[in-house]
Design an enzyme around this catalytic site. Structure first.
Site, PDB file in Angstrom:
ATOM      1  N   ASP A 307       0.810  -1.231   0.014  1.00  0.00           N
ATOM      2  CA  ASP A 307      -0.015   0.170   0.006  1.00  0.00           C
ATOM      3  C   ASP A 307       0.777   1.474  -0.117  1.00  0.00           C
ATOM      4  OD1 ASP A 307      -1.999   1.661   0.083  1.00  0.00           O
ATOM      5  OD2 ASP A 307      -3.087   0.779   1.745  1.00  0.00           O
TER       6      ASP A 307
HETATM    7  C1  BGC Z   1      -5.117   3.181   0.326  1.00  0.00           C
HETATM    8  C2  BGC Z   1      -5.506   2.163  -0.653  1.00  0.00           C
HETATM    9  C3  BGC Z   1      -5.632   2.603  -2.057  1.00  0.00           C
HETATM   10  C4  BGC Z   1      -4.127   3.175  -2.186  1.00  0.00           C
HETATM   11  C5  BGC Z   1      -4.200   3.974  -3.677  1.00  0.00           C
HETATM   12  C6  BGC Z   1      -4.049   3.751  -0.018  1.00  0.00           C
HETATM   13  O1  BGC Z   1      -3.758   5.019   0.761  1.00  0.00           O
HETATM   14  O2  BGC Z   1      -4.938   2.490   1.534  1.00  0.00           O
HETATM   15  O3  BGC Z   1      -6.862   1.724  -0.317  1.00  0.00           O
HETATM   16  O4  BGC Z   1      -5.658   1.599  -2.965  1.00  0.00           O
HETATM   17  O5  BGC Z   1      -4.075   4.328  -1.515  1.00  0.00           O
HETATM   18  O6  BGC Z   1      -4.774   4.950  -3.928  1.00  0.00           O
END
Ligand code: BGC
Length: 743
Positions: A307
């Site tokens: 993530d």
């Molecule tokens: C979130 C994810 C998301 C990613 C990309 C992160 O901050 O936790 O759910 O897919 O960002 O945008």
């Protein structure tokens, strides 16, 4: 335990067969991947493991072409990056037109085609309730609402439409669905989940994936899904986003892993990792979860992606690593295949250094790159690009909008309806009040046109807020109370000539840490407004929208009717008005337990001790609760046999009758209880459900089969077991028992 036999039924869970695994090894792809890998330099391999944010290749804000060609050339030709994510205009990610997306993706793949090995870039996007970042896309109810529909077909269709709209724009990889369970109502991402129940979340997620990917996610109308956020992220002990969860292995295996396992079997080829930590181990450093369980046990063959910035954070935040370089080593060795870095090339440089100095084995790099290339091949990215789907035929079609409206209607829960206050008469004079009446953002929540979904000015002008939707339907006078702060006299004045007050309260949009709160209590100002409206003596219809339950116990007690709308999406205003005026008969049911008090967080599948002596499961509204304008009665619950032989299915039937005066839909829920077991069992657990539509007076007999694994649980030795003995099945007010014989 009553002399029960403990029977070990193997390390894997047995969930819902008939899975299509699109990422299963395929000899032809394997050969191509092997060949390509053998031609790659170490730099090219590490580039494939690197994912950057759009901002790294972005032109200055306001430029006509959002991509800076020089930066893009650097990313693809110099750093060989394998993936890019997010919408243009970061840091304020913003929805773009289909035309802009097509150009952006075409420029990226054009540079990839000039690279030495012509490896295409895989572009990832959060299209979590429809294609969030494409202007005018069909934006569905959020996942919590989809769960409230208890309608797997609608979830399938949401997946289908989302994939198709992504493909129209040239996008192909969606960071969705969330398979974490929503068992912590404070968590600001609760609404991104399918609620608190394992079975419901599992079947809704699987249906979505099947609609989104079909049997072959390279097909022109299909796209790849990415399961989030593996695993345990959704259960922070203090309720704040990205804070520790403490989940023992039994709980992990019984609650949090099964939805992921089912989704892997359904063929999802990518998984995003838990951004926080479980039992003191950050998700990105957890070898046991990322490798032992995910690969060796669950047989996942796709790739994992970190993530946002989470590898760096093992050093900068978690203090697990002593340097950023050590963080990279820990994460890659734990099982992360691709790093969402996302703003620089630090991961690329550090990983290169680690391999060059022999601190990290090349074999691990080859393994990660093999997985990434395998998915790229299976997604058809190496094939000559086919013509994109026509926007006119496949994007925001009338049919898709109608399905969205239906999903929104079925996702709304009528929680209270005293003396049939609803439906309203169309000629009633209505006063609409409250901060959530005139906004579309409160219906949609986060990840709508922007990350936080809170930029109301970007919302489509042709979609109806609840206020506009009421105005459109009503023939009586509809007024709006502009002032959200009113004293007793002002409230009386404002309501003098009205028949009913529609009070729209709840939350503003948010996601992730931005949505952290310290209490589920409703904002003081909203409580004041509600009290003033309730004190007028006029009937109040309380409508709640927002991403999680906020405490409304006192207000709900006094209100004539309560509608829990959560986040019903772009058609939400229209759908709630359909229900208010009886143009649609409500049938949504709660996928969570709606708490009565801020600290009384007991879930429906609680242990017996949680409802023993003075302990009670006493939510304001229970899991599965939801009223209709007609009434339903289940009866004649019967088992085909009250003794079940080892390995046999449990066959049962029940009649459901529409006992009211109009037709409607009802979901029949089948709960199981293992009467005595070597590990305490939940008082009840949902094992099956069916949603049917019945005309007034109509009865239907429903049949259910529970498979042996539906009777299983995680035993004393942390293995899945089934124990012979007595079980109870409950449907509505009836309970029947059966005995499972020893093998
Ligand atoms: C979130 C994810 C998301 C990613 C990309 C992160 O901050 O936790 O759910 O897919 O960002 O945008």
């Amino acid at each position: 335990m009553q002399n029960k036999l403990l029977i070990f039924i193997g390390p894997l869970f047995f969930l819902l067969g008939c899975a299509v695994n699109t990422v299963q090894s395929n000899n032809e792809t394997d050969t191509k991947v092997k060949q390509l890998l053998s031609e790659m330099t170490l730099e090219e391999k590490i580039g494939q493991m690197t994912q950057i944010d759009f901002s790294v290749i972005a032109a200055e804000l306001g430029s006509e072409n959002p991509v800076d060609q020089r930066k893009l050339d650097d990313a693809v030709l110099k750093y060989h990056i394998g993936s890019i994510l997010n919408a243009p205009q970061t840091p304020h990610n913003q929805a773009q037109s289909v035309a802009v997306w097509r150009n952006v993706l075409q420029s990226i793949q054009a540079v990839a085609a000039q690279s030495r090995l012509k490896i295409p870039v895989i572009y990832g996007i959060d299209a979590i309730h429809g294609a969030t970042y494409i202007k005018n896309a069909v934006l569905f109810p959020q996942a919590l609402n989809m769960a409230a529909t208890f309608n797997t077909e609608l979830s399938f269709k949401e997946g289908e439409i989302t994939a198709r709209e992504l493909r129209v724009a040239g996008l192909q990889w969606n960071f969705s669905p969330v398979m974490d369970l929503g068992r912590q109502p404070l968590w600001p991402r609760l609404w991104e989940t399918y609620g608190e129940d394992v079975h419901l979340a599992t079947v809704m997620g699987m249906s979505y994936i099947k609609g989104h990917q079909g049997d072959d996610f390279s097909a022109p109308t299909k796209a790849l899904t990415c399961l989030k956020h593996y695993v345990g992220y959704s259960f922070p002990i203090n309720g704040k986003d990205r804070t520790p969860a403490w989940i023992g292995e039994r709980m992990l295996r019984e609650y949090f892993l099964p939805p992921f396992e089912a989704a892997i079997k359904a063929g999802s080829p990518t998984i995003m990792v838990n951004s926080a930590e479980v039992d003191g181990i950050p998700g990105h450093a957890n070898y046991q979860y990322l490798t032992t369980i995910l690969r060796d046990e669950l047989g996942f063959t796709g790739f994992t992606v970190s993530d946002w910035e989470d590898i760096k954070r093992l050093y900068t935040r978690d203090k697990l690593a002593a340097s950023e370089k050590e963080a990279v080593k820990i994460a890659v060795m734990a099982g992360i295949d691709m790093s969402m870095v996302p703003f620089d090339y630090s991961f690329y440089h550090l990983l290169l250094e680690l391999v060059n100095t022999g601190e990290l084995p090349l074999a691990r790099i080859d393994e990660a790159v093999t997985r990434i290339l395998g998915v790229k091949y299976r997604a058809g990215l190496f094939n000559a690009p086919s013509a994109l789907l026509s926007e006119a035929e496949h994007f925001a079609t009338g049919q898709a909008t109608e399905i969205n409206r239906q999903a929104a209607r079925e996702s709304i829960v009528l929680a209270k309806n005293e003396q049939q206050s609803l439906p309203l008469k169309k000629n009633a004079n209505v006063l609409v009040a409250g901060p959530n009446a005139k906004l579309l953002s409160v219906m949609n929540g986060g990840w709508t046109l922007t990350w936080q979904g809170d930029n109301e000015s970007l919302y489509p002008k042709d979609k109806l807020t609840l206020f506009k939707a009421i105005q459109k339907k009503a023939t009586g006078k509809v007024t709006y109370l502009e002032n959200n702060v009113v004293d007793k006299q002002a409230a009386l004045d404002a309501t003098k000539n009205v028949d009913v007050i529609v009070l729209c309260l709840g939350e503003k949009p948010y996601t992730e840490t931005v949505g952290n709160i310290g209490s589920l209590n409703l904002e003081a100002a909203q409580v004041k407004l509600a009290d003033a409206m309730l004190a007028t003596g006029k009937p109040v219809i309380l409508i709640m929208t927002g991403g999680r339950p906020r405490i409304i116990t006192e207000q709900a007690e006094l209100a004539s009717a309560v509608i829990l709308g959560f986040l019903p999406g772009m058609e939400g205003g229209a759908a709630i008005a359909d229900i208010l005026y009886g143009d649609y008969n409500p049938n949504g049911k709660l996928p969570i337990s709606y708490p009565r008090e801020s600290n009384d967080i007991v879930l429906y599948d609680h242990k017996p001790i949680e409802s023993y002596e003075s302990n009670v499961y006493h939510p304001l509204y229970a899991f599965g609760h939801g009223l209709s304008y007609t009434s339903f009665q289940t009866s004649a619950l019967k088992l085909a046999s009250d003794t079940i032989n080892w390995g046999d299915t449990v066959e049962l039937s029940v009649d459901v009758k529409n006992t009211g005066l109009i037709s409607g839909k009802e979901t029949v829920l089948v709960y199981l209880n293992d009467v005595a077991a070597s590990v305490t069992r939940p008082s009840r657990q949902l094992k099956a459900f069916k949603k049917v539509e019945l005309a007034a007076g109509q009865t239907q007999t429903l049949h259910f089969s529970l498979k042996p694994e539906d009777l299983s649980f995680i035993g004393v030795d942390l293995k899945r077991v089934i124990e012979p003995g007595e079980f109870k099945i409950r449907v509505g007010n009836e309970t029947v028992s059966f005995t499972l014989n020893k093998p």
